[in-house]
Design a protein around this motif. Structure first.
Motif, PDB file in Angstrom:
ATOM      1  N   TRP A  27      -9.695  -5.026  22.363  1.00 14.17           N
ATOM      2  CA  TRP A  27      -9.044  -4.664  23.637  1.00 14.17           C
ATOM      3  C   TRP A  27     -10.053  -4.040  24.611  1.00 14.17           C
ATOM      4  O   TRP A  27      -9.731  -3.776  25.756  1.00 14.17           O
ATOM      5  N   ILE A  33      -7.176  -9.108  28.056  1.00 12.83           N
ATOM      6  CA  ILE A  33      -6.586  -7.762  28.074  1.00 12.83           C
ATOM      7  C   ILE A  33      -6.778  -7.133  29.455  1.00 12.83           C
ATOM      8  O   ILE A  33      -5.862  -6.537  30.012  1.00 12.83           O
ATOM      9  N   LEU A  36      -4.299  -8.462  31.901  1.00 12.07           N
ATOM     10  CA  LEU A  36      -2.986  -7.829  31.696  1.00 12.07           C
ATOM     11  C   LEU A  36      -2.972  -6.405  32.252  1.00 12.07           C
ATOM     12  O   LEU A  36      -1.987  -5.965  32.845  1.00 12.07           O
ATOM     13  N   GLU A  37      -4.060  -5.664  32.008  1.00 10.30           N
ATOM     14  CA  GLU A  37      -4.148  -4.286  32.515  1.00 10.30           C
ATOM     15  C   GLU A  37      -4.099  -4.269  34.041  1.00 10.30           C
ATOM     16  O   GLU A  37      -3.452  -3.411  34.645  1.00 10.30           O
ATOM     17  N   LEU A 363       1.192  -2.790  28.173  1.00  9.84           N
ATOM     18  CA  LEU A 363       0.802  -4.171  27.873  1.00  9.84           C
ATOM     19  C   LEU A 363       1.830  -4.930  27.036  1.00  9.84           C
ATOM     20  O   LEU A 363       1.845  -6.165  27.053  1.00  9.84           O
TER      21      LEU A 363
END
Ligand code: FES
Ligand SMILES: [Fe+2]
Length: 365
Positions: A27, A33, A36-37, A363
Protein backbone atom coordinates in the motif's frame (compact mmCIF):
# COMPACT_ATOMS: atom_id res chain seq x y z
CA UNK A 1 5.86 -12.05 -1.45
CA UNK A 2 2.21 -11.06 -1.25
CA UNK A 3 0.42 -9.90 1.85
CA UNK A 4 -2.18 -12.17 3.45
CA UNK A 5 -4.63 -9.27 3.76
CA UNK A 6 -5.52 -6.54 1.35
CA UNK A 7 -8.30 -4.70 -0.40
CA UNK A 8 -9.95 -7.96 -1.38
CA UNK A 9 -10.37 -8.95 2.28
CA UNK A 10 -11.40 -5.75 4.06
CA UNK A 11 -12.67 -7.53 7.18
CA UNK A 12 -9.54 -9.66 7.47
CA UNK A 13 -7.33 -6.60 7.15
CA UNK A 14 -9.33 -4.71 9.78
CA UNK A 15 -8.93 -7.62 12.18
CA UNK A 16 -5.20 -7.67 11.50
CA UNK A 17 -4.96 -3.90 12.16
CA UNK A 18 -6.86 -4.33 15.43
CA UNK A 19 -4.34 -6.97 16.46
CA UNK A 20 -1.44 -4.58 15.83
CA UNK A 21 -0.47 -5.43 12.25
CA UNK A 22 0.36 -2.51 9.97
CA UNK A 23 -1.16 -1.87 6.56
CA UNK A 24 0.18 -4.12 3.80
CA UNK A 25 3.63 -3.03 2.62
CA UNK A 26 2.47 -2.75 -0.99
CA UNK A 27 0.00 0.00 0.00
CA UNK A 28 3.08 2.24 0.21
CA UNK A 29 4.17 1.84 -3.41
CA UNK A 30 1.16 0.65 -5.40
CA UNK A 31 -0.11 3.31 -7.86
CA UNK A 32 -3.62 1.76 -7.67
CA UNK A 33 -3.72 2.49 -3.92
CA UNK A 34 -2.65 6.09 -4.50
CA UNK A 35 -5.42 6.51 -7.11
CA UNK A 36 -7.95 5.28 -4.54
CA UNK A 37 -6.48 7.58 -1.87
CA UNK A 38 -6.75 10.55 -4.25
CA UNK A 39 -10.38 9.79 -4.93
CA UNK A 40 -11.51 8.77 -1.45
CA UNK A 41 -9.22 10.75 0.85
CA UNK A 42 -7.71 13.82 -0.80
CA UNK A 43 -10.72 14.73 -2.97
CA UNK A 44 -12.96 14.88 0.09
CA UNK A 45 -10.93 16.00 3.10
CA UNK A 46 -10.24 19.39 4.65
CA UNK A 47 -6.62 20.28 3.95
CA UNK A 48 -4.44 23.24 4.84
CA UNK A 49 -4.00 25.50 1.81
CA UNK A 50 -2.03 28.51 3.10
CA UNK A 51 -1.98 31.50 5.41
CA UNK A 52 -5.02 33.76 5.70
CA UNK A 53 -2.70 36.79 5.32
CA UNK A 54 -2.50 35.89 1.59
CA UNK A 55 -6.21 36.59 1.09
CA UNK A 56 -6.78 39.51 3.45
CA UNK A 57 -7.98 42.06 0.84
CA UNK A 58 -10.52 41.95 -2.03
CA UNK A 59 -8.73 40.63 -5.13
CA UNK A 60 -6.10 38.71 -3.13
CA UNK A 61 -5.57 35.13 -4.28
CA UNK A 62 -3.19 32.23 -3.86
CA UNK A 63 -2.80 28.91 -5.63
CA UNK A 64 -2.25 25.74 -3.67
CA UNK A 65 -3.01 22.03 -3.69
CA UNK A 66 -5.38 19.82 -1.74
CA UNK A 67 -3.69 16.48 -2.27
CA UNK A 68 -3.53 16.08 -6.07
CA UNK A 69 -6.19 18.75 -6.66
CA UNK A 70 -4.94 22.22 -7.68
CA UNK A 71 -6.94 24.79 -5.76
CA UNK A 72 -7.25 28.55 -5.87
CA UNK A 73 -8.31 30.67 -2.88
CA UNK A 74 -9.69 34.11 -3.67
CA UNK A 75 -11.10 37.04 -1.71
CA UNK A 76 -13.76 38.37 -4.09
CA UNK A 77 -14.82 42.01 -4.58
CA UNK A 78 -17.51 41.74 -1.91
CA UNK A 79 -14.98 40.39 0.58
CA UNK A 80 -16.19 36.78 0.49
CA UNK A 81 -13.50 34.13 0.71
CA UNK A 82 -13.94 31.58 -2.10
CA UNK A 83 -12.06 28.54 -3.34
CA UNK A 84 -12.08 26.91 -6.75
CA UNK A 85 -10.58 23.94 -8.45
CA UNK A 86 -7.69 25.72 -10.17
CA UNK A 87 -8.29 24.03 -13.52
CA UNK A 88 -9.43 25.98 -16.57
CA UNK A 89 -12.75 24.79 -17.97
CA UNK A 90 -11.36 25.19 -21.51
CA UNK A 91 -8.56 22.64 -21.79
CA UNK A 92 -7.27 22.25 -18.26
CA UNK A 93 -4.36 24.67 -17.81
CA UNK A 94 -3.98 25.87 -14.23
CA UNK A 95 -5.71 29.22 -14.07
CA UNK A 96 -3.37 30.93 -11.60
CA UNK A 97 -0.04 30.32 -9.91
CA UNK A 98 1.60 31.82 -6.85
CA UNK A 99 -0.15 34.61 -5.00
CA UNK A 100 -1.07 38.22 -5.58
CA UNK A 101 -3.95 40.60 -6.20
CA UNK A 102 -6.08 40.67 -9.36
CA UNK A 103 -9.33 42.09 -10.69
CA UNK A 104 -10.05 38.89 -12.62
CA UNK A 105 -8.49 35.49 -13.17
CA UNK A 106 -7.12 35.02 -16.66
CA UNK A 107 -5.90 31.63 -17.79
CA UNK A 108 -2.45 32.06 -19.37
CA UNK A 109 -3.11 29.48 -22.14
CA UNK A 110 -5.90 31.04 -24.30
CA UNK A 111 -6.98 33.90 -22.03
CA UNK A 112 -10.32 32.61 -20.83
CA UNK A 113 -11.05 35.12 -18.08
CA UNK A 114 -12.98 34.36 -14.92
CA UNK A 115 -14.50 36.75 -12.42
CA UNK A 116 -13.30 36.56 -8.83
CA UNK A 117 -16.54 34.67 -8.10
CA UNK A 118 -15.50 31.97 -10.60
CA UNK A 119 -17.89 32.80 -13.44
CA UNK A 120 -16.46 32.84 -16.95
CA UNK A 121 -16.53 36.44 -18.11
CA UNK A 122 -14.82 36.28 -21.51
CA UNK A 123 -13.45 33.61 -23.83
CA UNK A 124 -11.73 35.10 -26.89
CA UNK A 125 -13.48 34.14 -30.19
CA UNK A 126 -16.35 32.49 -28.33
CA UNK A 127 -18.73 34.89 -30.14
CA UNK A 128 -17.84 33.01 -33.36
CA UNK A 129 -18.91 29.74 -31.74
CA UNK A 130 -22.62 28.92 -32.23
CA UNK A 131 -24.34 27.83 -29.06
CA UNK A 132 -21.42 28.69 -26.75
CA UNK A 133 -22.84 29.57 -23.33
CA UNK A 134 -20.31 31.03 -20.89
CA UNK A 135 -22.68 30.35 -17.99
CA UNK A 136 -21.90 26.67 -18.24
CA UNK A 137 -18.16 27.12 -17.71
CA UNK A 138 -17.64 28.63 -14.26
CA UNK A 139 -14.66 27.35 -12.27
CA UNK A 140 -15.71 24.42 -10.12
CA UNK A 141 -16.15 25.59 -6.51
CA UNK A 142 -14.44 23.99 -3.52
CA UNK A 143 -15.28 24.36 0.17
CA UNK A 144 -13.12 26.89 2.05
CA UNK A 145 -12.90 28.17 5.61
CA UNK A 146 -10.40 29.70 7.99
CA UNK A 147 -9.26 28.90 11.48
CA UNK A 148 -7.21 31.71 13.02
CA UNK A 149 -4.41 32.53 10.54
CA UNK A 150 -4.95 29.31 8.52
CA UNK A 151 -7.00 28.69 5.35
CA UNK A 152 -8.36 25.21 4.74
CA UNK A 153 -9.86 23.86 1.53
CA UNK A 154 -11.91 20.77 0.77
CA UNK A 155 -12.24 19.90 -2.95
CA UNK A 156 -15.72 18.55 -2.18
CA UNK A 157 -18.02 21.61 -2.26
CA UNK A 158 -20.63 19.70 -0.27
CA UNK A 159 -18.22 18.91 2.57
CA UNK A 160 -19.32 19.21 6.20
CA UNK A 161 -18.02 22.24 8.14
CA UNK A 162 -14.31 22.68 8.90
CA UNK A 163 -15.12 23.11 12.61
CA UNK A 164 -16.49 19.57 12.67
CA UNK A 165 -13.25 18.19 11.21
CA UNK A 166 -11.14 20.23 13.65
CA UNK A 167 -13.07 18.66 16.52
CA UNK A 168 -11.09 19.00 19.76
CA UNK A 169 -8.21 20.91 18.17
CA UNK A 170 -9.21 24.51 19.01
CA UNK A 171 -9.87 23.53 22.64
CA UNK A 172 -6.55 21.71 22.99
CA UNK A 173 -4.68 24.65 21.53
CA UNK A 174 -6.40 27.09 23.88
CA UNK A 175 -5.25 24.92 26.80
CA UNK A 176 -1.64 25.34 25.68
CA UNK A 177 -1.89 29.08 26.29
CA UNK A 178 -1.34 29.92 22.61
CA UNK A 179 -3.39 32.84 21.29
CA UNK A 180 -4.02 32.18 17.57
CA UNK A 181 -4.99 35.80 16.97
CA UNK A 182 -1.53 37.00 17.97
CA UNK A 183 0.31 34.77 15.50
CA UNK A 184 1.88 36.28 12.38
CA UNK A 185 3.23 34.43 9.38
CA UNK A 186 7.04 34.52 9.25
CA UNK A 187 8.27 32.12 6.63
CA UNK A 188 7.55 29.10 4.43
CA UNK A 189 9.83 26.10 3.96
CA UNK A 190 9.20 23.65 1.11
CA UNK A 191 10.60 20.13 0.97
CA UNK A 192 10.44 16.84 -0.90
CA UNK A 193 10.85 13.37 0.46
CA UNK A 194 11.40 10.01 -1.26
CA UNK A 195 8.59 8.19 0.51
CA UNK A 196 4.91 7.46 0.39
CA UNK A 197 2.95 10.18 2.24
CA UNK A 198 1.65 7.67 4.80
CA UNK A 199 5.16 6.72 5.97
CA UNK A 200 5.88 10.38 6.71
CA UNK A 201 2.61 10.77 8.65
CA UNK A 202 3.08 7.52 10.57
CA UNK A 203 6.58 8.56 11.56
CA UNK A 204 5.08 11.77 12.90
CA UNK A 205 2.54 9.87 14.99
CA UNK A 206 4.89 8.20 17.47
CA UNK A 207 7.77 9.22 19.68
CA UNK A 208 8.88 5.64 20.27
CA UNK A 209 11.78 6.50 17.95
CA UNK A 210 12.64 9.76 19.73
CA UNK A 211 15.20 8.47 22.26
CA UNK A 212 17.07 6.64 19.48
CA UNK A 213 16.69 9.01 16.56
CA UNK A 214 16.28 12.49 18.07
CA UNK A 215 18.93 12.91 20.76
CA UNK A 216 18.73 16.72 20.73
CA UNK A 217 14.95 16.78 20.95
CA UNK A 218 14.92 14.12 23.67
CA UNK A 219 17.30 16.15 25.79
CA UNK A 220 14.75 18.98 25.90
CA UNK A 221 11.38 17.17 25.81
CA UNK A 222 10.61 14.35 28.22
CA UNK A 223 9.93 11.44 25.83
CA UNK A 224 9.61 8.82 28.55
CA UNK A 225 6.44 6.79 27.80
CA UNK A 226 4.94 7.73 31.18
CA UNK A 227 5.50 11.45 30.59
CA UNK A 228 4.77 11.77 26.87
CA UNK A 229 1.04 11.68 26.19
CA UNK A 230 -0.73 10.34 23.08
CA UNK A 231 -4.44 10.90 22.42
CA UNK A 232 -6.76 10.55 19.43
CA UNK A 233 -10.27 11.83 18.95
CA UNK A 234 -12.09 11.73 15.63
CA UNK A 235 -9.82 13.07 12.91
CA UNK A 236 -7.30 14.53 15.36
CA UNK A 237 -4.32 12.69 16.88
CA UNK A 238 -2.36 14.56 19.52
CA UNK A 239 0.94 14.29 21.36
CA UNK A 240 1.90 16.29 24.43
CA UNK A 241 5.44 16.59 25.76
CA UNK A 242 6.73 18.51 28.74
CA UNK A 243 10.10 20.15 29.09
CA UNK A 244 12.57 18.04 30.99
CA UNK A 245 13.28 19.41 34.46
CA UNK A 246 16.09 21.93 34.19
CA UNK A 247 16.10 21.91 30.38
CA UNK A 248 17.54 25.14 29.08
CA UNK A 249 16.36 26.90 25.98
CA UNK A 250 13.45 28.97 24.82
CA UNK A 251 10.86 27.01 26.72
CA UNK A 252 12.12 27.82 30.16
CA UNK A 253 10.26 31.13 30.40
CA UNK A 254 7.93 31.39 27.42
CA UNK A 255 4.18 31.58 26.89
CA UNK A 256 3.94 27.87 26.06
CA UNK A 257 4.93 25.40 28.76
CA UNK A 258 4.12 22.11 27.06
CA UNK A 259 4.73 20.96 23.47
CA UNK A 260 1.70 19.96 21.44
CA UNK A 261 1.97 18.05 18.15
CA UNK A 262 -1.30 17.39 16.33
CA UNK A 263 -2.28 15.59 13.16
CA UNK A 264 -5.53 16.56 11.48
CA UNK A 265 -6.48 13.70 9.16
CA UNK A 266 -5.25 13.11 6.58
CA UNK A 267 -2.06 15.15 6.16
CA UNK A 268 -1.95 18.36 8.20
CA UNK A 269 0.18 18.72 11.30
CA UNK A 270 0.25 21.58 13.77
CA UNK A 271 3.18 21.93 16.13
CA UNK A 272 3.87 24.19 19.05
CA UNK A 273 7.01 24.03 21.10
CA UNK A 274 7.67 25.28 24.60
CA UNK A 275 8.69 28.92 24.47
CA UNK A 276 7.22 32.19 23.23
CA UNK A 277 4.12 32.14 20.97
CA UNK A 278 4.98 29.83 18.07
CA UNK A 279 3.30 27.47 15.65
CA UNK A 280 4.62 25.46 12.70
CA UNK A 281 2.10 23.85 10.38
CA UNK A 282 2.94 21.24 7.77
CA UNK A 283 1.10 19.62 4.96
CA UNK A 284 2.45 16.51 3.25
CA UNK A 285 0.96 15.48 -0.06
CA UNK A 286 1.71 12.66 -2.47
CA UNK A 287 3.60 13.48 -5.65
CA UNK A 288 3.58 9.81 -6.58
CA UNK A 289 3.34 6.50 -4.73
CA UNK A 290 6.93 6.81 -3.49
CA UNK A 291 7.42 10.56 -3.45
CA UNK A 292 5.87 13.29 -1.33
CA UNK A 293 6.14 17.02 -1.15
CA UNK A 294 5.41 19.31 1.71
CA UNK A 295 5.36 22.81 3.03
CA UNK A 296 5.94 24.16 6.50
CA UNK A 297 4.51 27.56 7.39
CA UNK A 298 6.00 29.18 10.49
CA UNK A 299 3.99 31.57 12.61
CA UNK A 300 5.18 33.51 15.67
CA UNK A 301 3.93 36.30 17.91
CA UNK A 302 5.03 39.58 16.43
CA UNK A 303 7.29 40.42 19.38
CA UNK A 304 9.37 37.22 19.22
CA UNK A 305 12.91 38.36 18.30
CA UNK A 306 14.35 37.09 15.01
CA UNK A 307 17.19 35.33 16.84
CA UNK A 308 14.72 33.29 18.91
CA UNK A 309 12.71 32.48 15.79
CA UNK A 310 15.88 31.13 14.10
CA UNK A 311 16.74 29.01 17.15
CA UNK A 312 13.23 27.57 17.36
CA UNK A 313 13.08 26.85 13.63
CA UNK A 314 16.46 25.14 13.79
CA UNK A 315 15.26 22.98 16.70
CA UNK A 316 12.27 21.78 14.65
CA UNK A 317 14.19 21.52 11.37
CA UNK A 318 16.88 19.32 12.93
CA UNK A 319 14.13 16.90 14.02
CA UNK A 320 12.72 17.06 10.47
CA UNK A 321 16.07 16.18 8.92
CA UNK A 322 16.44 13.20 11.24
CA UNK A 323 12.90 12.09 10.37
CA UNK A 324 13.48 12.36 6.62
CA UNK A 325 16.34 9.85 6.83
CA UNK A 326 14.19 7.40 8.80
CA UNK A 327 11.19 7.74 6.52
CA UNK A 328 13.18 7.24 3.30
CA UNK A 329 14.77 4.13 4.77
CA UNK A 330 11.34 2.70 5.63
CA UNK A 331 10.23 3.35 2.05
CA UNK A 332 13.14 1.30 0.71
CA UNK A 333 12.38 -1.47 3.20
CA UNK A 334 8.66 -1.69 2.48
CA UNK A 335 9.15 -1.41 -1.29
CA UNK A 336 11.22 -4.60 -1.23
CA UNK A 337 7.98 -6.49 -0.66
CA UNK A 338 9.87 -8.99 1.50
CA UNK A 339 8.13 -8.05 4.76
CA UNK A 340 4.40 -8.01 3.95
CA UNK A 341 3.41 -6.06 7.05
CA UNK A 342 4.88 -4.81 10.31
CA UNK A 343 3.81 -5.10 13.96
CA UNK A 344 2.94 -2.03 16.05
CA UNK A 345 3.54 -1.75 19.77
CA UNK A 346 0.09 -0.41 20.47
CA UNK A 347 0.99 1.15 23.82
CA UNK A 348 3.39 3.55 22.09
CA UNK A 349 2.07 3.47 18.52
CA UNK A 350 -1.71 3.54 18.85
CA UNK A 351 -1.95 6.84 16.97
CA UNK A 352 -0.56 4.98 13.95
CA UNK A 353 -3.17 2.29 14.47
CA UNK A 354 -5.87 4.98 14.52
CA UNK A 355 -4.47 6.54 11.33
CA UNK A 356 -4.28 3.19 9.55
CA UNK A 357 -7.87 2.38 10.50
CA UNK A 358 -8.93 5.68 8.89
CA UNK A 359 -6.98 4.78 5.73
CA UNK A 360 -8.57 1.32 5.74
CA UNK A 361 -12.04 2.78 6.26
CA UNK A 362 -11.59 5.32 3.45
CA UNK A 363 -10.33 2.76 0.96
CA UNK A 364 -12.67 -0.11 1.76
CA UNK A 365 -15.74 1.64 3.21
S1 FES B 1 -6.83 26.11 -21.14
FE1 FES B 1 -7.38 27.93 -20.17
S2 FES B 1 -7.81 29.27 -21.77
FE2 FES B 1 -7.35 27.43 -22.79
FE1 LIG C 1 10.69 11.90 14.53
Amino acid sequence: MSTPFGLSDAAGLREALDAGATLPADWYSDPAILRLENERIFARSWQYAGGAHLVAEPGDYFASFAGHVPVLCVRDREGTLRAFVNVCRHRGHLVAEGAGNRKSLQCPYHAWTYDLDGTLRTAPRSEREPGFDADGFSLFPAAVDTWGPLVFVNPDPGAGPLAEALGPLPGLLAESGLDLERLHFRERTEWEIASNWKIAIENYLECYHCPVAHPGFSKVIDVDPDAYELRSEGLVSSQFGSLRAGAAGNGANGDIARAQYHLLWPNFTLNIDPGPGNMGVDVTRPLGPERSVGITDWFYYEDVPEETVREMMEFATQVGREDATLVESVQRGLASGMVPHGRLLTSSEHLIQHFQRLVHEALTG
